[in-house]
Design a protein around this motif. Structure first.
Motif, PDB file in Angstrom:
ATOM      1  N   VAL A 126       0.770   3.739  -9.856  1.00 15.08           N
ATOM      2  CA  VAL A 126       0.755   2.367  -9.346  1.00 15.08           C
ATOM      3  C   VAL A 126       2.192   1.982  -9.032  1.00 15.08           C
ATOM      4  CG1 VAL A 126       0.131  -0.028  -9.847  1.00 15.08           C
ATOM      5  CG2 VAL A 126      -1.243   1.842 -10.813  1.00 15.08           C
ATOM      6  N   TYR A 127       2.430   1.548  -7.800  1.00  8.44           N
ATOM      7  CA  TYR A 127       3.742   1.022  -7.414  1.00  8.44           C
ATOM      8  C   TYR A 127       3.688  -0.506  -7.467  1.00  8.44           C
ATOM      9  CZ  TYR A 127       4.796   5.626  -5.346  1.00  8.44           C
ATOM     10  OH  TYR A 127       5.015   6.953  -5.133  1.00  8.44           O
ATOM     11  N   GLY A 128       4.768  -1.133  -7.880  1.00 15.79           N
ATOM     12  CA  GLY A 128       4.844  -2.583  -7.903  1.00 15.79           C
ATOM     13  C   GLY A 128       3.883  -3.171  -8.916  1.00 15.79           C
ATOM     14  N   GLU A 169       0.864  -4.987  -5.912  1.00 14.77           N
ATOM     15  CA  GLU A 169       0.544  -3.701  -6.514  1.00 14.77           C
ATOM     16  C   GLU A 169      -0.115  -2.735  -5.518  1.00 14.77           C
ATOM     17  OE1 GLU A 169      -1.205  -3.717 -10.571  1.00 14.77           O
ATOM     18  OE2 GLU A 169      -2.927  -2.811  -9.568  1.00 14.77           O
ATOM     19  N   VAL A 170       0.368  -1.485  -5.503  1.00 16.61           N
ATOM     20  CA  VAL A 170      -0.248  -0.446  -4.669  1.00 16.61           C
ATOM     21  C   VAL A 170      -0.724   0.672  -5.586  1.00 16.61           C
ATOM     22  CG1 VAL A 170       0.112   1.272  -2.852  1.00 16.61           C
ATOM     23  CG2 VAL A 170       1.251  -0.951  -2.692  1.00 16.61           C
ATOM     24  N   ARG A 171      -2.019   0.958  -5.537  1.00 21.62           N
ATOM     25  CA  ARG A 171      -2.544   2.067  -6.347  1.00 21.62           C
ATOM     26  C   ARG A 171      -2.536   3.316  -5.469  1.00 21.62           C
ATOM     27  NH1 ARG A 171      -8.084  -0.121  -8.365  1.00 21.62           N
ATOM     28  NH2 ARG A 171      -8.142   1.822  -9.543  1.00 21.62           N
ATOM     29  N   ALA A 172      -1.438   4.067  -5.567  1.00 23.04           N
ATOM     30  CA  ALA A 172      -1.224   5.221  -4.686  1.00 23.04           C
ATOM     31  C   ALA A 172      -2.087   6.412  -5.098  1.00 23.04           C
ATOM     32  CB  ALA A 172       0.251   5.597  -4.672  1.00 23.04           C
ATOM     33  N   LEU A 173      -2.306   6.590  -6.412  1.00 24.16           N
ATOM     34  CA  LEU A 173      -3.204   7.647  -6.911  1.00 24.16           C
ATOM     35  C   LEU A 173      -4.155   6.990  -7.917  1.00 24.16           C
ATOM     36  CD1 LEU A 173      -0.718  10.640  -7.517  1.00 24.16           C
ATOM     37  CD2 LEU A 173      -2.232  10.297  -5.539  1.00 24.16           C
ATOM     38  N   GLY A 191      -4.665  14.995   4.804  1.00 24.52           N
ATOM     39  CA  GLY A 191      -5.202  13.643   4.679  1.00 24.52           C
ATOM     40  C   GLY A 191      -4.350  12.640   5.420  1.00 24.52           C
ATOM     41  N   PRO A 192      -4.933  11.462   5.693  1.00 19.93           N
ATOM     42  CA  PRO A 192      -4.233  10.461   6.492  1.00 19.93           C
ATOM     43  C   PRO A 192      -3.006   9.894   5.790  1.00 19.93           C
ATOM     44  CG  PRO A 192      -6.287   9.571   5.617  1.00 19.93           C
ATOM     45  CD  PRO A 192      -6.272  11.024   5.293  1.00 19.93           C
ATOM     46  N   SER A 193      -2.092   9.345   6.574  1.00 20.37           N
ATOM     47  CA  SER A 193      -0.894   8.696   6.048  1.00 20.37           C
ATOM     48  C   SER A 193      -1.304   7.603   5.056  1.00 20.37           C
ATOM     49  CB  SER A 193      -0.102   8.107   7.217  1.00 20.37           C
ATOM     50  OG  SER A 193       1.140   7.672   6.757  1.00 20.37           O
ATOM     51  N   GLY A 194      -0.585   7.528   3.948  1.00 17.29           N
ATOM     52  CA  GLY A 194      -0.899   6.534   2.929  1.00 17.29           C
ATOM     53  C   GLY A 194      -1.948   7.005   1.933  1.00 17.29           C
ATOM     54  N   GLY A 195      -2.426   8.220   2.087  1.00 17.38           N
ATOM     55  CA  GLY A 195      -3.496   8.736   1.229  1.00 17.38           C
ATOM     56  C   GLY A 195      -3.051   9.133  -0.169  1.00 17.38           C
ATOM     57  N   GLY A 196      -1.741   9.320  -0.343  1.00 12.64           N
ATOM     58  CA  GLY A 196      -1.220   9.679  -1.656  1.00 12.64           C
ATOM     59  C   GLY A 196      -0.615  11.070  -1.750  1.00 12.64           C
ATOM     60  N   LYS A 197      -0.509  11.768  -0.622  1.00 14.38           N
ATOM     61  CA  LYS A 197       0.018  13.139  -0.624  1.00 14.38           C
ATOM     62  C   LYS A 197       1.452  13.197  -1.156  1.00 14.38           C
ATOM     63  CE  LYS A 197      -0.437  13.620   3.850  1.00 14.38           C
ATOM     64  NZ  LYS A 197      -0.915  12.263   4.169  1.00 14.38           N
ATOM     65  N   SER A 198       2.324  12.344  -0.599  1.00 18.31           N
ATOM     66  CA  SER A 198       3.730  12.380  -1.019  1.00 18.31           C
ATOM     67  C   SER A 198       3.869  12.005  -2.484  1.00 18.31           C
ATOM     68  CB  SER A 198       4.583  11.401  -0.204  1.00 18.31           C
ATOM     69  OG  SER A 198       4.455  11.666   1.153  1.00 18.31           O
ATOM     70  N   THR A 199       3.137  10.993  -2.879  1.00 24.46           N
ATOM     71  CA  THR A 199       3.183  10.560  -4.279  1.00 24.46           C
ATOM     72  C   THR A 199       2.779  11.704  -5.186  1.00 24.46           C
ATOM     73  OG1 THR A 199       2.696   8.283  -3.627  1.00 24.46           O
ATOM     74  CG2 THR A 199       2.266   8.876  -5.923  1.00 24.46           C
ATOM     75  N   CYS A 200       1.716  12.397  -4.835  1.00 22.08           N
ATOM     76  CA  CYS A 200       1.243  13.513  -5.650  1.00 22.08           C
ATOM     77  C   CYS A 200       2.265  14.652  -5.667  1.00 22.08           C
ATOM     78  CB  CYS A 200      -0.106  14.008  -5.123  1.00 22.08           C
ATOM     79  SG  CYS A 200      -0.851  15.221  -6.207  1.00 22.08           S
TER      80      CYS A 200
HETATM   81  P1  ADP Z   1       0.964   9.961   2.084  1.00 20.17           P
HETATM   82  O1  ADP Z   1       2.023  10.905   1.677  1.00 20.17           O
HETATM   83  O2  ADP Z   1      -0.404  10.557   2.041  1.00 20.17           O
HETATM   84  O3  ADP Z   1       1.258   9.307   3.407  1.00 20.17           O
HETATM   85  P2  ADP Z   1       2.037   8.226   0.038  1.00 20.17           P
HETATM   86  O4  ADP Z   1       1.914   8.899  -1.265  1.00 20.17           O
HETATM   87  O5  ADP Z   1       3.367   8.234   0.726  1.00 20.17           O
HETATM   88  O6  ADP Z   1       0.899   8.772   1.007  1.00 20.17           O
HETATM   89  O7  ADP Z   1       1.594   6.722  -0.117  1.00 20.17           O
HETATM   90  C1  ADP Z   1       0.447   6.298  -0.838  1.00 20.17           C
HETATM   91  C2  ADP Z   1       0.503   4.784  -0.943  1.00 20.17           C
HETATM   92  O8  ADP Z   1       1.551   4.421  -1.817  1.00 20.17           O
HETATM   93  C3  ADP Z   1       0.784   4.092   0.370  1.00 20.17           C
HETATM   94  O9  ADP Z   1       0.072   2.852   0.364  1.00 20.17           O
HETATM   95  C4  ADP Z   1       2.287   3.860   0.327  1.00 20.17           C
HETATM   96  O10 ADP Z   1       2.661   2.760   1.119  1.00 20.17           O
HETATM   97  C5  ADP Z   1       2.502   3.610  -1.152  1.00 20.17           C
HETATM   98  N1  ADP Z   1       3.838   4.006  -1.618  1.00 20.17           N
HETATM   99  C6  ADP Z   1       4.354   5.249  -1.578  1.00 20.17           C
HETATM  100  N2  ADP Z   1       5.568   5.286  -2.119  1.00 20.17           N
HETATM  101  C7  ADP Z   1       5.829   4.014  -2.511  1.00 20.17           C
HETATM  102  C8  ADP Z   1       6.937   3.397  -3.152  1.00 20.17           C
HETATM  103  N3  ADP Z   1       8.021   4.087  -3.493  1.00 20.17           N
HETATM  104  N4  ADP Z   1       6.842   2.071  -3.405  1.00 20.17           N
HETATM  105  C9  ADP Z   1       5.749   1.369  -3.061  1.00 20.17           C
HETATM  106  N5  ADP Z   1       4.667   1.890  -2.469  1.00 20.17           N
HETATM  107  C10 ADP Z   1       4.712   3.197  -2.200  1.00 20.17           C
END
Ligand code: ADP
Ligand code: ADP
Length: 234
Positions: free
Chosen positions: A12-14, A19-23, A40-49
């Protein structure tokens, strides 16, 4: 046992209204020798994971075990050691030092690890040979094509003999033919060296090279399927 084991991982970010529930409770196991595409689509959580898997970020809840060891219970120093000794990273932008030769770029992780000079040269040469860059050791990045620069980056990532290689859009800056060359290099490292690879890609043609495709959407794993790799441009 799995090399990577995520159990009910959330991020969870913020907080509050922002609040953004990224995973949202990810379970993912990756076994030694696998080659996994993350899509998966942008915003799906790939980078976070991937940031969590690469020990750059920590989950809000849930457990990440690396070779059975809970990463959440490690100190920052232990996590840094895990990164340095067990993980390799390749990015879309090659992130090479621009005024430094291919050989020296590849030697860099070994300098940080205080490997003696002779052994460093030997191992860097071997890594460059493995990615098909023999004869280019003394070239600086600007003297190399994009595909060759990515090969240097791959050599740098494998010179420390990682257990897992994380690749984030490794072909994102490359044309189709060069992308296929890079995928051949990664496939060879996976099949011949047994390096476990997790690779983010948006391109179905690139994911098609791997043996497993995991799709993220809205912070969950939407699908996780075996794939019969197609070898194009042989
Ligand atoms: P992907 O890599 O699939 O595009 P991300 O993991 O980057 O997805 O993002 C998942 C969600 O988390 C999105 O809604 C993104 O805006 C949010 N997010 C990612 N990183 C941050 C961050 N550092 N702070 C706040 N929100 C974030
Ligand atoms: P991609 O789609 O390539 O995964 P993103 O645009 O989702 O890239 O994210 C790029 C970087 O920006 C990530 O490292 C992520 O942590 C950060 N980021 C993404 N969304 C946000 C956000 N809402 N707030 C702050 N940082 C973010």
């Amino acid at each position: 046992q799995p090399v990577i084991d995520l159990s009910q991982v959330t991020k969870v970010y913020g907080h509050g209204a922002g609040e953004v529930r990224a995973l949202r409770g990810i379970d993912l196991r990756i076994f030694p020798g696998e080659f996994v595409a993350v899509m998966g689509p942008s915003g799906g959580g790939k980078s976070t994971c991937m940031n969590i898997l690469g020990c750059l970020d920590t989950p809000t809840s849930g457990t990440y075990r690396f070779l059975g060891v809970p990463v959440g219970e490690m100190t920052a120093d232990q996590r840094a050691l895990l990164r340095r000794n067990y993980l390799g990273f390749v990015f879309q932008g090659f992130n090479l030092l621009s005024r430094t030769s291919a050989l020296e770029n590849v030697e860099l992780p070994l300098i940080y690890r205080h490997v003696p000079k002779e052994e460093r040269h030997e191992r860097a040469r071997k890594a460059l040979r493995e990615v098909g860059l023999t004869g280019r050791e003394s070239h600086v990045p600007s003297e190399l094509s994009g595909g060759q620069q990515q090969r240097v980056a791959i050599a740098r990532a494998i010179v420390s003999e990682p257990k897992v290689l994380f690749a984030d859009e490794p072909t994102g800056n490359l044309d189709t033919a060069t992308s296929a060359e890079i995928m051949k290099v990664l496939t060879a490292l996976n099949e011949e060296r047994g390096i476990t690879i997790a690779m983010v890609t948006h391109e179905p043609d690139i994911a098609a090279w791997t043996r497993r495709i995991v799709r993220f959407r809205d912070g969950t794993i939407e699908s996780d399927e075996a794939n019969a790799p197609v070898r194009t441009g042989a």
